[in-house]
Scaffold this active site. Structure first.
Site, short mmCIF file in Angstrom:
data_model
loop_
_atom_site.label_atom_id
_atom_site.label_comp_id
_atom_site.label_asym_id
_atom_site.label_seq_id
_atom_site.Cartn_x
_atom_site.Cartn_y
_atom_site.Cartn_z
N THR A 107 26.88 14.47 2.53
CA THR A 107 27.67 15.09 3.60
C THR A 107 26.81 15.96 4.50
O THR A 107 26.95 15.93 5.73
CB THR A 107 28.82 15.93 2.99
OG1 THR A 107 29.66 15.06 2.23
CG2 THR A 107 29.64 16.59 4.07
N SER A 146 32.92 7.85 7.65
CA SER A 146 32.83 8.96 6.71
C SER A 146 31.42 8.96 6.16
O SER A 146 30.69 7.96 6.30
CB SER A 146 33.83 8.80 5.56
OG SER A 146 33.39 7.81 4.66
N THR A 147 31.03 10.04 5.53
CA THR A 147 29.73 10.06 4.86
C THR A 147 29.62 8.91 3.87
O THR A 147 28.57 8.30 3.70
CB THR A 147 29.53 11.40 4.13
OG1 THR A 147 29.54 12.46 5.09
CG2 THR A 147 28.22 11.43 3.36
N ASN A 148 30.77 8.58 3.24
CA ASN A 148 30.75 7.62 2.14
C ASN A 148 30.44 6.19 2.57
O ASN A 148 30.05 5.37 1.72
CB ASN A 148 32.10 7.64 1.42
CG ASN A 148 32.40 8.99 0.82
OD1 ASN A 148 31.52 9.84 0.72
ND2 ASN A 148 33.65 9.22 0.45
N SER A 324 -18.74 12.29 -9.59
CA SER A 324 -18.83 13.48 -10.43
C SER A 324 -19.42 14.64 -9.65
O SER A 324 -20.29 14.46 -8.79
CB SER A 324 -19.70 13.19 -11.66
OG SER A 324 -19.93 14.36 -12.40
N SER A 325 -18.95 15.83 -10.00
CA SER A 325 -19.50 17.04 -9.40
C SER A 325 -20.70 17.56 -10.20
O SER A 325 -21.39 18.47 -9.75
CB SER A 325 -18.42 18.14 -9.35
OG SER A 325 -18.00 18.46 -10.67
N LYS A 330 -23.31 9.17 -10.38
CA LYS A 330 -22.17 8.52 -11.03
C LYS A 330 -21.14 8.09 -9.99
O LYS A 330 -20.77 8.87 -9.11
CB LYS A 330 -21.52 9.48 -12.04
CG LYS A 330 -20.47 8.84 -12.93
CD LYS A 330 -20.03 9.84 -14.00
CE LYS A 330 -19.11 9.18 -15.03
NZ LYS A 330 -17.79 8.87 -14.47
#
Length: 470
Positions: A107, A146-148, A324-325, A330
């Site tokens: 709604t 309607s919303t429905n 990789s840090s 890698k």
């Protein structure tokens, strides 16, 4: 669009009380209540353009159907149409403030669109926003709806629209797998079952399986997309059509087809159309199947590209980024990993959709917003994820042909290819000797005088090119 002064405000009221609305916004008091009470996620109803457009298309078609039915004057109809066009062009997005996951059963969403379109139409007709003296959100924009019925209709239209690009991406991925199958057609490959050496095959055959699966995924998505063409428009609140002129339903589908270019149609049973959302269980299930199937492929690629020294190393994936840090050099299979992670989210979304479909009650399902949110999320994740998977990973995959062949000839997996000539018992004994001594089965065969390596390779070649008689 007319420029409003944000410093100017207007007052709108409902039974709860008054609210102040900035002068440059087109929403009204119902939108504000929905925003205040139900904002729980970061996404508004304007986040997915297809959903925003679908609502506007429904309102546009309704205005024309109401004009044809004699319940809406032409001036208001034309203003509503122009306002719907501005919504579709994205000019009103900052006034579509209701949360996509709002819990009012749709709604608040419907009223947000009604108010924005009404105020935009008011402005286009030279009247102030918020007065609703010429175009009213309920009396005119929401007329005969309607919303429905309008919410589930917009949900289906938006889902249909979003699935088009997804299906296109799945088809492109299938074609890319076809190309890889051809590229790797002559690469000898060690087939594995239960992660153990099994039989020799060709790497191209592995990718042909991926291609066949992906073509099938696209076809099943196309099939389920076709189930979205039946809409509940015209059923109004519970399926009786009460609140709309008798001719309205026929008119609204005619106009919607022209506006969208899609032949949407009325349901055979309007009560079924209002009560049940089983089509979204099917749609979501196909999205889940698609994600899970592609996740299996991604997992295969992760395993086959593992290494490069300590793993299998038979496939070489494009190097997308540092892995990789802390470990220099890698490189991780981030694109396949992303596809696998994506599938977790889509499978979770499918569970939410199944729950929402199950818990509809009596004449309607008031959990449509969570279906919208989860289905749209799954389609978006898959569309974007598959595109990147194809472009950044699959297109650039290369085969380490030497590594592939070494794994075949050094394994006991060639044993099956030798059974027709030497017999199961003899080959089994030699295969176990190969494992025990850590030597190639082909070398042991040649030493024992049972078969030359050239003869063994010829047997392997024949085994990897099966002939089927249908």
């Amino acid at each position: 669009m007319t420029t409003f002064n944000p410093a100017e405000t207007r007052i709108e009221a409902d039974y709860v009380g008054e609210v102040q609305i900035p002068g440059d916004k087109l929403f009204g008091v119902n939108s504000v209540r929905g925003f205040q009470n139900l904002s729980i996620s970061p996404l508004t109803v304007a986040h997915y353009p297809e959903f925003r457009n679908a609502f506007a298309q429904c309102k546009w078609a309704a205005a024309l159907a109401n004009l044809d039915s004699g319940v809406l004057p032409s001036a208001q109809c034309e203003a509503i149409i122009l306002a719907c066009r501005e919504v579709i062009e994205g000019k009103c997005d900052d006034s579509l403030i209701v949360d996509l996951l709002e819990g009012s059963g749709g709604t608040s969403t419907n009223m947000n669109f009604n108010e924005v379109i009404a105020n935009c139409a008011q402005r286009l007709m030279g009247h102030a926003a918020g007065s609703y003296d010429v175009v009213h959100p309920n009396d005119h924009v929401n007329c005969s709806q309607s919303t429905n019925d309008v919410y589930p209709a917009a949900l289906k239209i938006a889902t249909y629209a979003m699935m088009g690009p997804l299906i296109s991406e799945v088809e492109k991925l299938a074609v890319q797998f076809d190309r890889k199958s051809e590229q790797f057609a002559d690469v000898l490959h060690l087939g594995r079952t239960c992660l153990q050496d099994a039989q020799p095959m060709r790497l191209g055959q592995l990718f042909s399986g991926y291609a066949s699966l992906t073509h099938r995924l696209a076809e099943e998505l196309r099939n389920v997309r076709g189930k979205l063409l039946t809409l509940p428009l015209g059923g109004t609140a519970i399926g009786t059509g009460f609140g709309a002129p008798a001719a309205y339903r026929g008119f609204v589908y005619q106009h919607l087809a022209k506006i969208t270019g899609v032949a949407y149609q009325a349901p055979t049973n309007s009560f079924d159309a209002m009560q049940n959302m089983d089509v979204f269980s099917r749609v979501s299930a196909e999205l889940r199947t698609c994600s899970a199937s592609l996740s299996k492929i991604a997992s295969d690629l992760t395993v086959l590209s593992s290494g490069p020294v300590g793993g299998i190393g038979e496939l070489i994936l494009p190097e997308a980024q540092a892995g990789s840090s802390i470990m220099p050099g890698k490189v991780n299979p981030v694109l396949p990993m992303s596809m696998i992670q994506l599938s977790f989210a889509v499978i979770g979304n499918d569970t939410a959709v199944a729950q929402a479909v199950q818990y509809g009650q009596l004449e309607i399902n008031h959990f449509e917003p969570v279906v919208s949110s989860r289905v749209f999320d799954s389609i978006s994740l898959l569309t974007n994820g598959i595109q990147r998977f194809r472009e950044k990973c699959i297109e650039g995959i290369e085969a380490n042909a030497q590594r592939n062949e070494e794994h075949v000839v050094q394994s006991m997996a060639v044993a099956t290819a030798l059974v027709p000539k030497l017999g199961y018992a003899k080959v089994s004994k030699l295969a176990r000797q190969s494992v025990a001594e850590g030597r190639s089965l082909l070398a042991i065969l040649e030493e024992s005088g049972q078969m030359t390596q050239a003869e063994a390779m010829a047997a392997i070649e024949k085994a990897t090119h099966p002939v089927f008689i249908d």
